[in-house]
Design an enzyme around this catalytic site. Structure first.
Site, PDB file in Angstrom:
ATOM      1  N   LYS A  52     -23.381  22.879 -46.146  1.00 24.88           N
ATOM      2  CA  LYS A  52     -22.909  23.617 -47.329  1.00 24.88           C
ATOM      3  C   LYS A  52     -23.934  23.506 -48.466  1.00 24.88           C
ATOM      4  O   LYS A  52     -24.242  24.488 -49.130  1.00 24.88           O
ATOM      5  CB  LYS A  52     -21.539  23.066 -47.773  1.00 24.88           C
ATOM      6  CG  LYS A  52     -20.422  23.400 -46.774  1.00 24.88           C
ATOM      7  CD  LYS A  52     -19.098  22.703 -47.094  1.00 24.88           C
ATOM      8  CE  LYS A  52     -18.065  23.010 -46.008  1.00 24.88           C
ATOM      9  NZ  LYS A  52     -16.752  22.377 -46.239  1.00 24.88           N
ATOM     10  N   GLN A  96     -14.294  17.312 -49.347  1.00 22.03           N
ATOM     11  CA  GLN A  96     -14.295  17.480 -47.898  1.00 22.03           C
ATOM     12  C   GLN A  96     -13.138  16.700 -47.266  1.00 22.03           C
ATOM     13  O   GLN A  96     -12.892  15.543 -47.605  1.00 22.03           O
ATOM     14  CB  GLN A  96     -15.647  17.001 -47.317  1.00 22.03           C
ATOM     15  CG  GLN A  96     -15.844  17.284 -45.839  1.00 22.03           C
ATOM     16  CD  GLN A  96     -15.949  18.761 -45.495  1.00 22.03           C
ATOM     17  OE1 GLN A  96     -16.277  19.599 -46.335  1.00 22.03           O
ATOM     18  NE2 GLN A  96     -15.664  19.112 -44.256  1.00 22.03           N
ATOM     19  N   ASP A 119     -12.148  26.122 -52.247  1.00 27.19           N
ATOM     20  CA  ASP A 119     -11.557  25.999 -50.904  1.00 27.19           C
ATOM     21  C   ASP A 119     -10.234  26.766 -50.797  1.00 27.19           C
ATOM     22  O   ASP A 119      -9.749  27.013 -49.690  1.00 27.19           O
ATOM     23  CB  ASP A 119     -11.256  24.521 -50.595  1.00 27.19           C
ATOM     24  CG  ASP A 119     -12.295  23.871 -49.696  1.00 27.19           C
ATOM     25  OD1 ASP A 119     -12.918  24.588 -48.896  1.00 27.19           O
ATOM     26  OD2 ASP A 119     -12.467  22.642 -49.796  1.00 27.19           O
TER      27      ASP A 119
HETATM   28  N1  GUN Z   1     -12.645  20.006 -43.405  1.00 29.54           N
HETATM   29  C1  GUN Z   1     -12.668  20.907 -42.403  1.00 29.54           C
HETATM   30  N2  GUN Z   1     -12.782  22.168 -42.890  1.00 29.54           N
HETATM   31  C2  GUN Z   1     -12.832  22.047 -44.234  1.00 29.54           C
HETATM   32  C3  GUN Z   1     -12.941  22.998 -45.291  1.00 29.54           C
HETATM   33  O1  GUN Z   1     -12.998  24.222 -45.100  1.00 29.54           O
HETATM   34  N3  GUN Z   1     -12.975  22.476 -46.542  1.00 29.54           N
HETATM   35  C4  GUN Z   1     -12.870  21.136 -46.792  1.00 29.54           C
HETATM   36  N4  GUN Z   1     -12.883  20.736 -48.057  1.00 29.54           N
HETATM   37  N5  GUN Z   1     -12.758  20.241 -45.833  1.00 29.54           N
HETATM   38  C5  GUN Z   1     -12.737  20.698 -44.559  1.00 29.54           C
END
Ligand code: GUN
Length: 293
Positions: A52, A96, A119
């Protein structure tokens, strides 16, 4: 059979975003700034967050990575979130998931300023999504919609079967596919671990979206000819022939299911790269909204 090439489409989207950033810079405007918080050192989570942050660099965004130890308390994490909420330079941020067990995930999601929640996990944004109001759509479901849109996959009147009811993928996906409009207007069945005779349901599906995390769960005898298959699974399976010691495997027996499918996403190179592209898109949206305040 058409491969839904998430790698290519995500690169197209990143190019489009990079163009937008160039225009912002030319006008002397502030560029979007995404922060990512990771607690602990889970290998897969570190890989995702690293991707990311690298994607931000590629499109010209600013990014900040905040790495906290595995023993971080809930209060410490909530303090970090408060700082990000109040930091005017940050347009959007993510925490995350999953989090270590001493931290209550719901308290964390509730603490994020909905205007910076790129998110789309805050109940306010999730509720707005369910009510067709403008919001941040969670990146993975948003990426799936974008793939269906760019390949013009017909969804109206189709029977979409979602496998898995996670808050991140299955649950929002089931809502989005039933919404009015395109992609949407589907008749949706949400299946999960307590569903009986799941193959009876998947055999009736025009579109299957599987987010289960069980390698090669969906077999060719569970689907009908012409099915559209979206595979969200990304499980690390030990593999001594690989340098890393594992390979990434989806929820679908790709070799055999692809012979019956009209459209199918590969793993890797399908939904995964789309998730990152759509997080960038949400961050751009957050910046645009922030600049208007
Ligand atoms: N863990 C797995 N997928 C995601 C996501 O799209 N965002 C976040 N913050 N954590 C994750």
């Amino acid at each position: 059979m058409t491969i839904l090439d998430g790698k290519k489409i995500s690169n197209d989207i990143k190019d489009e975003i990079a163009e937008e950033v160039k225009k912002m810079k030319a006008k002397g405007e502030k560029v979007p700034h995404l922060a990512a918080v990771i607690v602990g050192n889970d290998g897969a989570s570190l890989t995702y967050v690293g991707s990311k942050v690298r994607a931000c660099e590629r499109v010209g965004f600013e990014s900040t990575l905040i790495q906290l130890s595995n023993t971080t308390s809930e209060i410490e994490l909530l303090d970090t979130i408060e700082e990000l909420n109040n930091n005017d330079d940050i347009d959007g941020f993510i925490v995350q998931l999953p989090l270590p067990e001493q931290i209550d995930e719901q308290n964390v999601l509730l603490a994020v300023d909905p205007n910076k929640d790129v998110d789309g996990f805050h109940p306010m944004n999730f509720g707005r999504m369910a009510l067709d109001m403008s919001t941040f759509i969670p990146a993975t479901p948003f990426g799936i919609l974008e793939l269906l849109d760019r390949y013009q996959v017909e969804t109206s009147g189709k029977h979409t079967v979602v496998i898995g009811r996670s808050h991140i993928v299955g649950r929002p996906m089931s809502i989005l596919m039933g919404r009015k409009g395109f992609p949407g207007n589907s008749t949706v069945t949400l299946t999960h671990s307590r569903t009986k005779n799941i193959e009876e349901i998947t055999k009736q599906a025009d579109i299957i979206i599987t987010a289960l995390g069980k390698p090669e769960f969906l077999k060719a005898d569970m689907v009908k000819n012409g099915v559209v298959v979206i595979d969200v699974g990304i499980t690390r399976v030990p593999d001594a022939t690989k340098q890393r010691g594992y390979r990434i495997t989806g929820d679908v027996d790709f070799e055999n299911v692809s012979k019956k499918a009209s459209f199918i996403t590969p793993v890797p190179g399908g939904v995964g790269p789309m998730t990152i592209a759509m997080l960038l898109k949400n961050t751009l949206l957050a910046r645009e909204r922030h600049s208007k305040k």
